[in-house]
Design a protein around this motif. Sequence first.
Motif, PDB file in Angstrom:
ATOM      1  N   PRO A  46       0.838  -1.201   0.000  1.00 33.91           N
ATOM      2  CA  PRO A  46       0.000   0.000   0.000  1.00 33.91           C
ATOM      3  C   PRO A  46       0.877   1.257   0.000  1.00 33.91           C
ATOM      4  O   PRO A  46       1.861   1.333   0.736  1.00 33.91           O
ATOM      5  N   MET A  47       0.518   2.214  -0.818  1.00 38.56           N
ATOM      6  CA  MET A  47       1.377   3.380  -0.979  1.00 38.56           C
ATOM      7  C   MET A  47       1.467   4.225   0.284  1.00 38.56           C
ATOM      8  O   MET A  47       2.461   4.936   0.478  1.00 38.56           O
ATOM      9  N   ASN A  48       0.468   4.138   1.167  1.00 44.48           N
ATOM     10  CA  ASN A  48       0.581   4.890   2.418  1.00 44.48           C
ATOM     11  C   ASN A  48       1.716   4.332   3.285  1.00 44.48           C
ATOM     12  O   ASN A  48       2.402   5.086   3.991  1.00 44.48           O
ATOM     13  N   LEU A  49       1.949   3.010   3.204  1.00 48.50           N
ATOM     14  CA  LEU A  49       3.063   2.421   3.955  1.00 48.50           C
ATOM     15  C   LEU A  49       4.400   2.786   3.309  1.00 48.50           C
ATOM     16  O   LEU A  49       5.386   3.023   4.010  1.00 48.50           O
ATOM     17  N   ARG A  64       2.307   3.275 -10.578  1.00 49.87           N
ATOM     18  CA  ARG A  64       3.151   3.278  -9.380  1.00 49.87           C
ATOM     19  C   ARG A  64       4.279   4.292  -9.529  1.00 49.87           C
ATOM     20  O   ARG A  64       4.678   4.929  -8.548  1.00 49.87           O
ATOM     21  N   LEU A  65       4.823   4.440 -10.713  1.00 53.25           N
ATOM     22  CA  LEU A  65       5.850   5.452 -10.936  1.00 53.25           C
ATOM     23  C   LEU A  65       5.307   6.834 -10.613  1.00 53.25           C
ATOM     24  O   LEU A  65       5.974   7.638  -9.951  1.00 53.25           O
ATOM     25  N   ARG A  66       4.085   7.117 -11.044  1.00 54.83           N
ATOM     26  CA  ARG A  66       3.491   8.435 -10.778  1.00 54.83           C
ATOM     27  C   ARG A  66       3.212   8.626  -9.292  1.00 54.83           C
ATOM     28  O   ARG A  66       3.473   9.691  -8.725  1.00 54.83           O
ATOM     29  N   GLU A  67       2.681   7.584  -8.646  1.00 56.05           N
ATOM     30  CA  GLU A  67       2.400   7.691  -7.213  1.00 56.05           C
ATOM     31  C   GLU A  67       3.687   7.881  -6.417  1.00 56.05           C
ATOM     32  O   GLU A  67       3.731   8.681  -5.470  1.00 56.05           O
ATOM     33  N   LEU A  68       4.709   7.157  -6.805  1.00 56.54           N
ATOM     34  CA  LEU A  68       5.985   7.286  -6.120  1.00 56.54           C
ATOM     35  C   LEU A  68       6.569   8.680  -6.332  1.00 56.54           C
ATOM     36  O   LEU A  68       7.125   9.284  -5.398  1.00 56.54           O
ATOM     37  N   ALA A  79       3.039   0.312 -22.022  1.00 49.63           N
ATOM     38  CA  ALA A  79       2.293   1.253 -22.853  1.00 49.63           C
ATOM     39  C   ALA A  79       1.847   2.482 -22.063  1.00 49.63           C
ATOM     40  O   ALA A  79       1.728   3.574 -22.614  1.00 49.63           O
ATOM     41  N   GLY A  80       1.586   2.307 -20.774  1.00 50.26           N
ATOM     42  CA  GLY A  80       1.097   3.420 -19.973  1.00 50.26           C
ATOM     43  C   GLY A  80       2.139   4.467 -19.631  1.00 50.26           C
ATOM     44  O   GLY A  80       1.793   5.565 -19.157  1.00 50.26           O
ATOM     45  N   PHE A 101       6.802  10.639 -16.912  1.00 48.89           N
ATOM     46  CA  PHE A 101       8.251  10.762 -16.746  1.00 48.89           C
ATOM     47  C   PHE A 101       8.633  12.154 -16.263  1.00 48.89           C
ATOM     48  O   PHE A 101       9.578  12.305 -15.473  1.00 48.89           O
ATOM     49  N   ILE A 102       7.926  13.176 -16.725  1.00 49.51           N
ATOM     50  CA  ILE A 102       8.208  14.540 -16.255  1.00 49.51           C
ATOM     51  C   ILE A 102       7.929  14.648 -14.760  1.00 49.51           C
ATOM     52  O   ILE A 102       8.693  15.260 -14.002  1.00 49.51           O
ATOM     53  N   ARG A 103       6.834  14.030 -14.306  1.00 48.60           N
ATOM     54  CA  ARG A 103       6.532  14.025 -12.867  1.00 48.60           C
ATOM     55  C   ARG A 103       7.638  13.324 -12.089  1.00 48.60           C
ATOM     56  O   ARG A 103       8.050  13.782 -11.004  1.00 48.60           O
TER      57      ARG A 103
END
Length: 542
Positions: free
Chosen positions: A302-305, A332-336, A357-358, A364-366
């Motif tokens: 979970p991303m909160n952890l 996940r890259l964006r969330e991270l 594909a996503g 990548f800029i984020r």
Amino acid sequence: MRAALIFPPQWDPRHPPLAPAVLAGALRSAGAETRIFDLNIALYRRLLMPTGPHGIEDFLLSRLLNPHSLCNAESYLQTCQQAQKIFDERFDRHGTGRLFWDTCGGLPSAVTSRGWQDSVHSPEKLIFLRHLESEIAEIRQWTPDLISISAISDTQLAATLALAALFRRALPDSRIILGGAAITYRRSILPAQAWLRSTIDAVCLGDGEPLMTALASGVAPNETPNSLSWNEAGAALFGTAILQDMSFLQPPDFSKFPLKEYLTPHLVIPVETARGCPWGRCAFCIHPVRAVTGRPLYRPRPMNLVAAEIAQHFIAGHRRFLIVDEALPPPRLRELADIFADLPEPVSWIGYSRLDAGHDREGFIRARASGCRKLFIGVESGSDRILTRFHKGVDAARARRVLLDAAAAGLAVHSFLMTGFPDEDESDRQATLDLLADAWPAFEPFGVSFDLFPLTGELETDLMANPPAFGWKGPQRDARNDLAWQFPLSHGPAAAESLAEFKSRIHKLADRVLGPAFGLRHASLAQDSLHLLLLEARTRKS
């Protein structure tokens, strides 16, 4: 319970390993008294000790640990080479064993049962262990109830087995457990090695946390989950397979590590946000932890952890991170990236990804804005024929688009490339060169790097399960490789010459499209965190 978590040589000594920290977190939550013994960094530090006043060792160490040294990448890497000469000369004065930053040689074979037995039955022959006599004595004197040795690479197996044998003799009542990727990759062939029973109590074949917490609660080794052991008759005993619930994963504990000892100007802290591969279909990739259906598992935390763990590292003063996940999928890259961007101060980080594909320029800029410096991507080939045959789930057109989007975002990319596919011809190799020729000019030249590997068959893969489907006859197994988990598809001088020739063509292409100036591709770096530090220093310098 007293638990000694041991990380043996050889591994790169420039950042702390994650595996013992993960086990330490689990054992701490179970109430065990835990100590970390990183014998790998202890060995490198011992070899770099001055032999007299005003020695070259002090100068090299000051250069290795000085952040300003990173500003001149070429000079810093030359310092690393000088230190490596000292490691190699002192590792084994008889000249049999060899030690470098990222590998070692001259030790008992890691791929034969004879080599494993040599390490167990004659540990004194591993002369370099004499450099660790004080650390080994300290472990013996502490008399741990549990000794866990983590081998994440085959380069650690000789020391792992020799240490297990030494501790079995000195501490017969201690429970000795072996684990790590170098063990897990052999899960299908280790049950036949019942002779290990006299030296160890069990090996871990999956997630280590359930096994460790069971031991801490008093469960016998042969009854622990995710374990392999043997009874007196030599029959293999398998513990119940349990997957660690990622929602209840304890954060890794680095508090017991010698963090000031690592040979780096800045610590790069490893962070795990998921286990397994989100694709999991490549015919040549080993994935030992699988679902009951036989498919590899992808298990995200979970991303909160993840955010809480990164925040704790930040509070502890860490500003550089290596995401060790096999591949970061686009969401996940964006969330991270958002997690890192929300920290009070800028940080730097790197990670691994696929050509999914996503992935797009905006994502990548984020990532780049949040401090991501470089992604390590399995490109493998530019040939659609090969990509399809080996189930990569990507084609050359998408590869071009994703790489160009990463370049446009200001990210550096390391490309993992492969050759030696069955029936690979000149058109396949040219397709790879064409892909690189289209993508590389868009990148800032300094950060471009690549590895070229010969294709190998790995245990528990589609390639090994059905070699003819991929144009291969399959491996020849005998006493020379009975404990191997990788098997080259091509052998001999012709294969070596072909690999060298293709690598030379890639380097010539790089020089033509990127220019002759020094870049990370010239450094032959296997160590991921040093890519981060050198890129960060270059950015700040400019």
